[in-house]
Design a protein around this motif. Structure first.
Motif, PDB file in Angstrom:
ATOM      1  N   THR A 203      33.415  33.404  41.485  1.00 51.60           N
ATOM      2  CA  THR A 203      32.898  34.947  40.803  1.00 51.60           C
ATOM      3  C   THR A 203      33.407  35.142  42.195  1.00 51.60           C
ATOM      4  OG1 THR A 203      31.214  34.499  43.054  1.00 51.60           O
ATOM      5  CG2 THR A 203      30.584  34.607  41.063  1.00 51.60           C
ATOM      6  N   ALA A 204      34.006  34.374  43.011  1.00 52.00           N
ATOM      7  CA  ALA A 204      35.202  34.947  43.883  1.00 52.00           C
ATOM      8  C   ALA A 204      36.457  34.699  42.884  1.00 52.00           C
ATOM      9  CB  ALA A 204      35.366  33.781  44.929  1.00 52.00           C
ATOM     10  N   TYR A 205      36.779  34.033  41.852  1.00 54.17           N
ATOM     11  CA  TYR A 205      38.020  34.139  41.094  1.00 54.17           C
ATOM     12  C   TYR A 205      38.351  35.682  41.007  1.00 54.17           C
ATOM     13  CZ  TYR A 205      40.619  29.719  42.647  1.00 54.17           C
ATOM     14  OH  TYR A 205      40.959  28.594  43.424  1.00 54.17           O
ATOM     15  N   GLU A 206      36.997  36.207  39.797  1.00 50.78           N
ATOM     16  CA  GLU A 206      36.040  36.886  38.793  1.00 50.78           C
ATOM     17  C   GLU A 206      36.722  37.978  40.206  1.00 50.78           C
ATOM     18  OE1 GLU A 206      32.386  35.959  37.349  1.00 50.78           O
ATOM     19  OE2 GLU A 206      33.344  34.301  36.939  1.00 50.78           O
ATOM     20  N   ASP A 207      36.050  38.339  41.025  1.00 54.61           N
ATOM     21  CA  ASP A 207      36.362  39.491  42.255  1.00 54.61           C
ATOM     22  C   ASP A 207      37.865  39.695  41.880  1.00 54.61           C
ATOM     23  OD1 ASP A 207      33.815  39.739  41.585  1.00 54.61           O
ATOM     24  OD2 ASP A 207      33.092  38.863  43.510  1.00 54.61           O
ATOM     25  N   ALA A 208      38.967  38.978  42.083  1.00 50.10           N
ATOM     26  CA  ALA A 208      40.354  38.656  42.692  1.00 50.10           C
ATOM     27  C   ALA A 208      40.474  39.226  42.001  1.00 50.10           C
ATOM     28  CB  ALA A 208      40.149  37.191  43.630  1.00 50.10           C
ATOM     29  N   ALA A 209      40.535  38.051  40.262  1.00 47.03           N
ATOM     30  CA  ALA A 209      41.007  39.252  39.157  1.00 47.03           C
ATOM     31  C   ALA A 209      41.060  40.358  38.512  1.00 47.03           C
ATOM     32  CB  ALA A 209      41.480  37.435  37.827  1.00 47.03           C
ATOM     33  N   SER A 210      39.625  40.881  38.718  1.00 43.82           N
ATOM     34  CA  SER A 210      38.865  42.068  38.822  1.00 43.82           C
ATOM     35  C   SER A 210      40.116  43.507  39.597  1.00 43.82           C
ATOM     36  CB  SER A 210      37.537  42.180  39.208  1.00 43.82           C
ATOM     37  OG  SER A 210      37.101  43.494  38.483  1.00 43.82           O
ATOM     38  N   VAL A 211      40.140  42.768  40.682  1.00 47.35           N
ATOM     39  CA  VAL A 211      40.772  43.292  41.973  1.00 47.35           C
ATOM     40  C   VAL A 211      42.326  43.987  41.329  1.00 47.35           C
ATOM     41  CG1 VAL A 211      41.397  43.719  44.278  1.00 47.35           C
ATOM     42  CG2 VAL A 211      39.219  43.416  43.601  1.00 47.35           C
ATOM     43  N   ALA A 212      43.151  42.678  41.148  1.00 48.03           N
ATOM     44  CA  ALA A 212      44.071  42.660  40.937  1.00 48.03           C
ATOM     45  C   ALA A 212      44.421  42.872  39.611  1.00 48.03           C
ATOM     46  CB  ALA A 212      44.697  40.885  40.609  1.00 48.03           C
ATOM     47  N   VAL A 213      44.155  43.363  38.836  1.00 45.61           N
ATOM     48  CA  VAL A 213      44.382  43.938  37.434  1.00 45.61           C
ATOM     49  C   VAL A 213      44.321  45.441  37.457  1.00 45.61           C
ATOM     50  CG1 VAL A 213      42.056  43.611  35.883  1.00 45.61           C
ATOM     51  CG2 VAL A 213      44.100  44.121  35.115  1.00 45.61           C
ATOM     52  N   ARG A 214      43.000  45.780  37.881  1.00 45.48           N
ATOM     53  CA  ARG A 214      43.465  47.204  38.213  1.00 45.48           C
ATOM     54  C   ARG A 214      44.079  47.379  38.970  1.00 45.48           C
ATOM     55  NH1 ARG A 214      37.327  48.041  41.251  1.00 45.48           N
ATOM     56  NH2 ARG A 214      37.725  45.947  41.032  1.00 45.48           N
ATOM     57  N   THR A 215      44.511  47.135  39.936  1.00 48.60           N
ATOM     58  CA  THR A 215      46.087  47.465  41.124  1.00 48.60           C
ATOM     59  C   THR A 215      47.068  47.879  39.450  1.00 48.60           C
ATOM     60  OG1 THR A 215      45.277  46.047  42.807  1.00 48.60           O
ATOM     61  CG2 THR A 215      47.150  47.029  42.626  1.00 48.60           C
ATOM     62  N   ALA A 216      46.810  46.688  39.345  1.00 53.38           N
ATOM     63  CA  ALA A 216      48.462  46.891  37.822  1.00 53.38           C
ATOM     64  C   ALA A 216      48.299  47.728  37.040  1.00 53.38           C
ATOM     65  CB  ALA A 216      48.538  44.817  37.102  1.00 53.38           C
ATOM     66  N   GLN A 217      46.964  48.317  36.679  1.00 50.73           N
ATOM     67  CA  GLN A 217      46.876  49.162  35.653  1.00 50.73           C
ATOM     68  C   GLN A 217      47.093  50.709  36.183  1.00 50.73           C
ATOM     69  OE1 GLN A 217      46.781  49.364  32.716  1.00 50.73           O
ATOM     70  NE2 GLN A 217      44.776  50.419  31.814  1.00 50.73           N
ATOM     71  N   LYS A 218      46.680  50.455  37.759  1.00 53.11           N
ATOM     72  CA  LYS A 218      46.991  51.713  38.239  1.00 53.11           C
ATOM     73  C   LYS A 218      48.432  52.340  38.246  1.00 53.11           C
ATOM     74  CE  LYS A 218      45.858  54.020  42.693  1.00 53.11           C
ATOM     75  NZ  LYS A 218      45.739  54.206  43.896  1.00 53.11           N
ATOM     76  N   ARG A 219      49.497  50.673  38.313  1.00 55.82           N
ATOM     77  CA  ARG A 219      50.451  51.526  38.241  1.00 55.82           C
ATOM     78  C   ARG A 219      50.991  51.309  37.165  1.00 55.82           C
ATOM     79  NH1 ARG A 219      50.903  47.002  42.774  1.00 55.82           N
ATOM     80  NH2 ARG A 219      50.502  47.646  44.795  1.00 55.82           N
ATOM     81  N   ALA A 220      50.816  50.848  35.963  1.00 56.60           N
ATOM     82  CA  ALA A 220      50.853  50.872  34.396  1.00 56.60           C
ATOM     83  C   ALA A 220      50.726  52.491  33.700  1.00 56.60           C
ATOM     84  CB  ALA A 220      50.249  50.098  34.124  1.00 56.60           C
ATOM     85  N   THR A 221      50.416  53.169  34.740  1.00 55.05           N
ATOM     86  CA  THR A 221      49.306  54.337  34.467  1.00 55.05           C
ATOM     87  C   THR A 221      49.903  55.787  34.716  1.00 55.05           C
ATOM     88  OG1 THR A 221      47.817  54.408  35.486  1.00 55.05           O
ATOM     89  CG2 THR A 221      47.843  53.090  32.998  1.00 55.05           C
ATOM     90  N   ALA A 222      50.591  54.909  36.042  1.00 55.91           N
ATOM     91  CA  ALA A 222      51.059  56.153  37.095  1.00 55.91           C
ATOM     92  C   ALA A 222      51.980  57.181  36.243  1.00 55.91           C
ATOM     93  CB  ALA A 222      52.154  55.363  38.662  1.00 55.91           C
TER      94      ALA A 222
END
Length: 222
Positions: A203-222
């Motif tokens: 779950t630690a990897y899953e949580d970290a990947a989820s945070v990272a992709v949401r960070t990337a998405q925020k910049r991709a859609t800025a």
């Protein structure tokens, strides 16, 4: 092609993006001969696409636990953008594409899956039939409709309803596993793949990947 672990819907969600094209060792050994030659030539310029700005060095270190700063050759993404950071310590790959482009590829994917070994259970067949119905008009979707379908398919496959992130594990090589996280909003679909030697599902990897992709998405859609 290595497919993600999970249901047939997981394959539908991932197949059109970088996650499935990133099979190979976490040091980037999945590259084509041309890409390998380019990577081995220190004077060869690497095209650092827009996606390379979607995760900062700090973001990548938070995900990987070590610095992953070397950009290596990645696949061209028509209408989208992709960036891959790789070393012997691990791999991070971010891909961002218009959700409409993703949706248009899926009817063919579903047709192929219908007769494949990935459809193993009655639930798989039911979920695939539902996906096929949802994508009947995929060629005419606008960005909002494409993301709505992504979110519905992700929920069918068990994605977190609060974050909208679909997280799956996928084979990176015959001995290594990676994690894929995807999210869709405002007409943009972003996928992240992370692997490191000896990665063990948690779950630690899953949580970290989820945070990272949401960070990337925020910049991709800025």
């Amino acid at each position: 092609m290595n497919l993600p672990r999970g249901s047939a819907v997981a394959v539908v969600l991932t197949l059109a993006l970088a996650g499935c094209s990133s099979s190979g060792d976490s040091d980037g050994s999945d590259e084509s001969d041309g890409a390998k030659a380019k990577a081995s030539d220190p004077t060869a310029a690497v095209d650092e696409s827009k996606a390379c700005s979607f995760l900062t060095a700090a973001d990548r270190k938070k995900l990987a636990g070590v610095a992953l700063d070397e950009v290596v050759s990645s696949d061209a993404r028509a209408g989208g953008s992709q960036c891959r950071w790789s070393s012997t310590k691990g791999l991070i790959e971010v891909t961002s594409v218009p959700a409409t482009s993703w949706a248009k590829t899926l009817p063919d994917v579903i047709d192929q899956l219908g007769s494949s070994s990935e459809v193993k259970t009655a639930k798989d067949r039911k979920d695939l039939a539902r996906a096929k119905k949802l994508l009947a008009d995929a060629g005419t979707f606008d960005g909002t409709e494409a993301c709505e379908v992504f979110e519905t398919l992700a929920e069918i496959d068990g994605a977190d309803k609060d974050t909208g992130v679909a997280v799956k594990y996928l084979p990176i090589s015959s001995t290594e596993v990676g994690i894929s996280a995807q999210v869709c909003s405002v007409g943009v679909l972003t996928s992240l793949v992370f692997s490191e030697p000896g990665l063990v599902e948690s779950t630690a990897y899953e949580d970290a990947a989820s945070v990272a992709v949401r960070t990337a998405q925020k910049r991709a859609t800025a």
